[in-house]
Design a protein around this motif. Structure first.
Motif, PDB file in Angstrom:
ATOM      1  N   GLY A  22      69.112  44.041  48.703  1.00  0.00           N
ATOM      2  CA  GLY A  22      67.935  43.313  48.236  1.00  0.00           C
ATOM      3  C   GLY A  22      68.072  41.818  48.429  1.00  0.00           C
ATOM      4  O   GLY A  22      67.139  41.146  48.891  1.00  0.00           O
ATOM      5  N   LEU A  23      69.239  41.293  48.107  1.00  0.00           N
ATOM      6  CA  LEU A  23      69.467  39.857  48.279  1.00  0.00           C
ATOM      7  C   LEU A  23      69.450  39.460  49.757  1.00  0.00           C
ATOM      8  O   LEU A  23      68.887  38.426  50.125  1.00  0.00           O
ATOM      9  CB  LEU A  23      70.793  39.446  47.638  1.00  0.00           C
ATOM     10  N   GLY A  24      70.075  40.263  50.597  1.00  0.00           N
ATOM     11  CA  GLY A  24      70.087  39.966  52.023  1.00  0.00           C
ATOM     12  C   GLY A  24      68.695  40.008  52.631  1.00  0.00           C
ATOM     13  O   GLY A  24      68.321  39.139  53.427  1.00  0.00           O
ATOM     14  N   LEU A  25      67.919  41.003  52.250  1.00  0.00           N
ATOM     15  CA  LEU A  25      66.549  41.099  52.753  1.00  0.00           C
ATOM     16  C   LEU A  25      65.693  39.944  52.237  1.00  0.00           C
ATOM     17  O   LEU A  25      64.891  39.383  52.986  1.00  0.00           O
ATOM     18  CB  LEU A  25      65.937  42.443  52.364  1.00  0.00           C
ATOM     19  N   ALA A  26      65.877  39.598  50.966  1.00  0.00           N
ATOM     20  CA  ALA A  26      65.134  38.458  50.411  1.00  0.00           C
ATOM     21  C   ALA A  26      65.516  37.166  51.131  1.00  0.00           C
ATOM     22  O   ALA A  26      64.649  36.330  51.436  1.00  0.00           O
ATOM     23  CB  ALA A  26      65.404  38.338  48.913  1.00  0.00           C
ATOM     24  N   GLN A  27      66.792  37.005  51.411  1.00  0.00           N
ATOM     25  CA  GLN A  27      67.261  35.825  52.133  1.00  0.00           C
ATOM     26  C   GLN A  27      66.622  35.756  53.517  1.00  0.00           C
ATOM     27  O   GLN A  27      66.134  34.705  53.938  1.00  0.00           O
ATOM     28  CB  GLN A  27      68.783  35.873  52.231  1.00  0.00           C
ATOM     29  N   ALA A  28      66.607  36.868  54.226  1.00  0.00           N
ATOM     30  CA  ALA A  28      66.018  36.893  55.568  1.00  0.00           C
ATOM     31  C   ALA A  28      64.511  36.651  55.508  1.00  0.00           C
ATOM     32  O   ALA A  28      63.959  35.910  56.327  1.00  0.00           O
ATOM     33  CB  ALA A  28      66.320  38.228  56.246  1.00  0.00           C
ATOM     34  N   ALA A  29      63.851  37.264  54.533  1.00  0.00           N
ATOM     35  CA  ALA A  29      62.397  37.103  54.417  1.00  0.00           C
ATOM     36  C   ALA A  29      62.006  35.687  54.008  1.00  0.00           C
ATOM     37  O   ALA A  29      60.954  35.189  54.412  1.00  0.00           O
ATOM     38  CB  ALA A  29      61.848  38.111  53.406  1.00  0.00           C
ATOM     39  N   ALA A  30      62.847  35.034  53.215  1.00  0.00           N
ATOM     40  CA  ALA A  30      62.523  33.687  52.721  1.00  0.00           C
ATOM     41  C   ALA A  30      62.845  32.596  53.733  1.00  0.00           C
ATOM     42  O   ALA A  30      62.366  31.466  53.579  1.00  0.00           O
ATOM     43  CB  ALA A  30      63.283  33.418  51.423  1.00  0.00           C
ATOM     44  N   MET A  31      63.619  32.925  54.752  1.00  0.00           N
ATOM     45  CA  MET A  31      64.063  31.905  55.708  1.00  0.00           C
ATOM     46  C   MET A  31      62.916  31.073  56.299  1.00  0.00           C
ATOM     47  O   MET A  31      62.994  29.843  56.309  1.00  0.00           O
ATOM     48  CB  MET A  31      64.891  32.544  56.814  1.00  0.00           C
ATOM     49  N   PRO A  32      61.815  31.676  56.750  1.00  0.00           N
ATOM     50  CA  PRO A  32      60.743  30.849  57.325  1.00  0.00           C
ATOM     51  C   PRO A  32      60.115  29.883  56.317  1.00  0.00           C
ATOM     52  O   PRO A  32      59.549  28.861  56.696  1.00  0.00           O
ATOM     53  CB  PRO A  32      59.704  31.868  57.795  1.00  0.00           C
ATOM     54  N   TYR A  33      60.220  30.216  55.047  1.00  0.00           N
ATOM     55  CA  TYR A  33      59.627  29.378  54.009  1.00  0.00           C
ATOM     56  C   TYR A  33      60.609  28.334  53.474  1.00  0.00           C
ATOM     57  O   TYR A  33      60.197  27.295  52.973  1.00  0.00           O
ATOM     58  CB  TYR A  33      59.109  30.248  52.861  1.00  0.00           C
ATOM     59  N   LEU A  34      61.890  28.653  53.557  1.00  0.00           N
ATOM     60  CA  LEU A  34      62.897  27.732  53.024  1.00  0.00           C
ATOM     61  C   LEU A  34      63.275  26.624  53.998  1.00  0.00           C
ATOM     62  O   LEU A  34      63.485  25.487  53.586  1.00  0.00           O
ATOM     63  CB  LEU A  34      64.163  28.502  52.623  1.00  0.00           C
ATOM     64  N   THR A  35      63.389  26.949  55.276  1.00  0.00           N
ATOM     65  CA  THR A  35      63.840  25.921  56.220  1.00  0.00           C
ATOM     66  C   THR A  35      62.927  24.703  56.271  1.00  0.00           C
ATOM     67  O   THR A  35      63.434  23.585  56.374  1.00  0.00           O
ATOM     68  CB  THR A  35      64.059  26.501  57.637  1.00  0.00           C
ATOM     69  N   LEU A  49      61.592  23.276  53.886  1.00  0.00           N
ATOM     70  CA  LEU A  49      61.912  22.452  52.719  1.00  0.00           C
ATOM     71  C   LEU A  49      63.081  21.509  52.996  1.00  0.00           C
ATOM     72  O   LEU A  49      63.242  20.498  52.315  1.00  0.00           O
ATOM     73  CB  LEU A  49      62.247  23.337  51.515  1.00  0.00           C
ATOM     74  N   PHE A  50      63.905  21.867  53.976  1.00  0.00           N
ATOM     75  CA  PHE A  50      65.106  21.089  54.250  1.00  0.00           C
ATOM     76  C   PHE A  50      64.987  20.163  55.450  1.00  0.00           C
ATOM     77  O   PHE A  50      65.753  19.217  55.576  1.00  0.00           O
ATOM     78  CB  PHE A  50      66.313  22.020  54.436  1.00  0.00           C
ATOM     79  N   ALA A  74      67.288  25.822  65.449  1.00  0.00           N
ATOM     80  CA  ALA A  74      68.749  25.924  65.548  1.00  0.00           C
ATOM     81  C   ALA A  74      69.366  26.674  64.372  1.00  0.00           C
ATOM     82  O   ALA A  74      70.400  27.329  64.526  1.00  0.00           O
ATOM     83  CB  ALA A  74      69.361  24.526  65.659  1.00  0.00           C
ATOM     84  N   VAL A  75      68.752  26.588  63.217  1.00  0.00           N
ATOM     85  CA  VAL A  75      69.316  27.215  62.023  1.00  0.00           C
ATOM     86  C   VAL A  75      68.929  28.694  61.918  1.00  0.00           C
ATOM     87  O   VAL A  75      69.532  29.435  61.140  1.00  0.00           O
ATOM     88  CB  VAL A  75      68.914  26.435  60.752  1.00  0.00           C
TER      89      VAL A  75
END
Length: 145
Positions: free
Chosen positions: A25-38, A40-41, A50-51
């Motif tokens: 669940g955490l891994g899938l959430a991490q992968a799914a959130a990637m387009p929304y989190l990057t 922010l940084f 690149a990330v």
């Protein structure tokens, strides 16, 4: 050993199962959130691009954390420190080999994560092999001695 071994096996199996589900669940959430989190940084598209590969591999590494941490705990609880150290040493050897190849070929950050994933794969195979075949719990509850 009696019923205690079978009960301990059931608890260990549940621990591995639940930790695997939570890690998935955490891994899938991490992968799914990637387009929304990057975003922010960084506002830079080149950095976001690149990330992406290292972040995907990091999500795979997260998938392995649950069963590995459970397996380590089970082996420690059984006092199987020698086999745990051997599995960990083998994993470190694989990871160092991967990092060496990565450095020589200039493969970048994603390859560092792949090396960590290889380390985790060795740990996972060794710990589950111990749990299913070699540990005192391997035959608990199956009528074998």
């Amino acid at each position: 050993r009696g019923d205690g071994g079978a009960a301990a096996r059931r608890v260990a199996d549940r621990l591995i199962g639940w930790s695997t589900l939570i890690a998935a669940g955490l891994g899938l959430a991490q992968a799914a959130a990637m387009p929304y989190l990057t975003p922010l940084f960084t506002p830079l598209p080149a950095v976001r691009e690149a990330v992406a590969a290292p972040a995907r591999v990091a999500a795979l590494v997260t998938l392995t954390n649950g069963p590995i941490f459970a397996g380590e705990g089970i082996m420690m609880g059984l006092g199987a420190f020698g086999p745990l150290a051997a599995v960990t040493a083998a994993g470190v050897g694989v990871m160092v080999a991967g990092l060496s190849v990565s450095a020589r070929l200039g493969l970048g950050v994603a390859s560092v994560w792949w090396s960590l994933l290889a380390f985790h794969a060795v740990l996972l195979v060794g710990q589950l092999g111990h749990h299913l075949r070699l540990s005192p719990l391997a035959t608990a509850g199956r009528g074998a001695a």
